[in-house]
Design a protein around this motif. Structure first.
Motif, PDB file in Angstrom:
ATOM      1  N   ARG A  34      86.239  26.682  -9.597  1.00  0.00           N
ATOM      2  CA  ARG A  34      85.479  27.575 -10.485  1.00  0.00           C
ATOM      3  C   ARG A  34      85.490  29.010  -9.962  1.00  0.00           C
ATOM      4  N   GLU A  35      85.456  29.172  -8.636  1.00  0.00           N
ATOM      5  CA  GLU A  35      85.494  30.515  -8.047  1.00  0.00           C
ATOM      6  C   GLU A  35      86.826  31.206  -8.308  1.00  0.00           C
ATOM      7  N   CYS A  36      87.867  30.423  -8.546  1.00  0.00           N
ATOM      8  CA  CYS A  36      89.179  30.979  -8.903  1.00  0.00           C
ATOM      9  C   CYS A  36      89.225  31.409 -10.366  1.00  0.00           C
ATOM     10  N   GLY A  37      88.117  31.188 -11.091  1.00  0.00           N
ATOM     11  CA  GLY A  37      88.070  31.537 -12.500  1.00  0.00           C
ATOM     12  C   GLY A  37      88.673  30.483 -13.408  1.00  0.00           C
ATOM     13  N   LEU A  38      88.796  29.257 -12.895  1.00  0.00           N
ATOM     14  CA  LEU A  38      89.435  28.174 -13.639  1.00  0.00           C
ATOM     15  C   LEU A  38      88.423  27.128 -14.100  1.00  0.00           C
ATOM     16  N   GLU A  39      88.712  26.538 -15.246  1.00  0.00           N
ATOM     17  CA  GLU A  39      87.962  25.384 -15.712  1.00  0.00           C
ATOM     18  C   GLU A  39      88.778  24.130 -15.432  1.00  0.00           C
ATOM     19  N   TRP A  40      88.102  23.003 -15.428  1.00  0.00           N
ATOM     20  CA  TRP A  40      88.805  21.736 -15.265  1.00  0.00           C
ATOM     21  C   TRP A  40      89.354  21.260 -16.603  1.00  0.00           C
ATOM     22  N   GLY A  41      90.597  20.802 -16.588  1.00  0.00           N
ATOM     23  CA  GLY A  41      91.159  20.116 -17.732  1.00  0.00           C
ATOM     24  C   GLY A  41      90.748  18.654 -17.713  1.00  0.00           C
ATOM     25  N   ASP A  44      96.325  27.351  -7.071  1.00  0.00           N
ATOM     26  CA  ASP A  44      96.686  28.731  -6.735  1.00  0.00           C
ATOM     27  C   ASP A  44      97.592  29.344  -7.795  1.00  0.00           C
ATOM     28  N   LYS A  45      98.576  28.568  -8.245  1.00  0.00           N
ATOM     29  CA  LYS A  45      99.517  29.073  -9.245  1.00  0.00           C
ATOM     30  C   LYS A  45      98.836  29.285 -10.599  1.00  0.00           C
ATOM     31  N   ALA A  46      97.919  28.403 -10.948  1.00  0.00           N
ATOM     32  CA  ALA A  46      97.195  28.561 -12.214  1.00  0.00           C
ATOM     33  C   ALA A  46      96.407  29.866 -12.219  1.00  0.00           C
ATOM     34  N   ALA A  47      95.745  30.151 -11.117  1.00  0.00           N
ATOM     35  CA  ALA A  47      94.977  31.399 -11.019  1.00  0.00           C
ATOM     36  C   ALA A  47      95.908  32.610 -11.010  1.00  0.00           C
ATOM     37  N   GLU A  48      97.002  32.497 -10.280  1.00  0.00           N
ATOM     38  CA  GLU A  48      97.946  33.609 -10.151  1.00  0.00           C
ATOM     39  C   GLU A  48      98.573  33.979 -11.499  1.00  0.00           C
TER      40      GLU A  48
END
Length: 282
Positions: free
Chosen positions: A55-62, A21-25
């Protein structure tokens, strides 16, 4: 490349859902996986749903940590090897394609040749299992002399040796975890990074070093935030990483306990700005 939040690397006590959540925010491009969280999910479908939600949060996996110790005692290594396919199935199910580990740069009993042979055999075996799962393995060398000189036999602590070990495995899915701190403490320059490609790099860490210590006096667990002191030539380092065409995660791993005493959002805003500067640097 993309900015990546690793709450653990920053010493922040965020659980995995909160870190996402924080990464997306805060506008990060990715987030580090948590194998423990995946193990807590009750089905393969739940693991897949978790990956889709990230992925729906717009994030990729590290990059996830490799759940096996390359220098572990033989019995422990065998037990971890048995468990490895199950762990990889969870990571794979969530859409995670990178795992990594560090190379312990010294040994009290094994000399350099013996330790090299041990790592070479184990790496080749682990790399094959990872290749079957469609995953890449990153290796991080540890540069500070104050660390690798503390036991009888120094081992790999430079880019050149790490690349030689990778080449000897013959594995195409093994690459580097490049950390600016280890690159600096190993006495390396941007010229040493020339010729690297995206296929050679699995993950990148950026840090700075204390200004009141000489290079060989720097301590592994006493670093500074990137761009703080200017001791490390981050422009040269990042210029070479960009020139390699690197497309993976970039994170900060400073080992600064005081970060945990600050408001989380303040820390994440600061780190995001430093990472944005890094990925846009040319």
């Amino acid at each position: 490349m993309f900015t990546n939040l690793s709450a653990g690397a920053l010493g922040l006590s965020l659980d995995h859902p909160a870190a996402i959540d924080k990464a997306a925010e805060h506008g990060y491009g990715g987030v580090s996986p948590d194998l423990g969280h995946l193990r807590s999910l009750d089905s393969a479908a739940a693991v897949a749903e978790h990956g889709a939600a990230v992925r729906e949060c717009g994030l990729e996996w590290g990059m996830a940590g490799l759940p096996i110790g390359l220098d572990a005692p033989a019995e422990e290594f065998r037990a971890q090897l048995v468990e490895l396919p199950g762990a990889l199935a969870l990571l794979n199910g969530a859409g995670i394609g990178r795992v990594g580990t560090w190379l312990r740069p010294m040994h009290d009993e094994l000399d350099h040749r013996q330790n090299w042979r041990l790592h070479l055999g184990r790496l080749a075996l682990v790399a094959e299992i990872l290749a079957d799962a469609g995953m890449r393995l990153g290796l991080e060398y540890i540069g500070p002399k104050t660390f690798w000189s503390t036991e009888r036999f120094p081992f790999i602590h430079s880019l050149r040796e790490t690349r030689e070990l990778i080449a000897e495995t013959g594995a195409s899915n093994v690459g580097l975890i490049l950390d600016s701190y280890h690159w600096y403490t190993a006495g390396e320059s941007a010229a040493d990074l020339e010729g690297l490609t995206d296929a050679d790099i699995v993950s990148v860490d950026i840090n700075d070093a204390r200004a009141d210590r000489e290079r060989d006096e720097q301590q592994d667990l006493d670093r500074r935030l990137p761009f703080d002191t200017g001791v490390i030539d981050l422009e040269g380092f990042l210029g070479a990483v960009h020139a390699a065409g690197y497309t993976g995660p970039v994170l900060v791993e400073p080992f600064m306990k005081e970060l945990a005493d600050k408001p989380v959002d303040e820390v994440l805003t600061d780190i995001a700005a430093r990472l944005d500067r890094a990925v846009s640097a040319r």
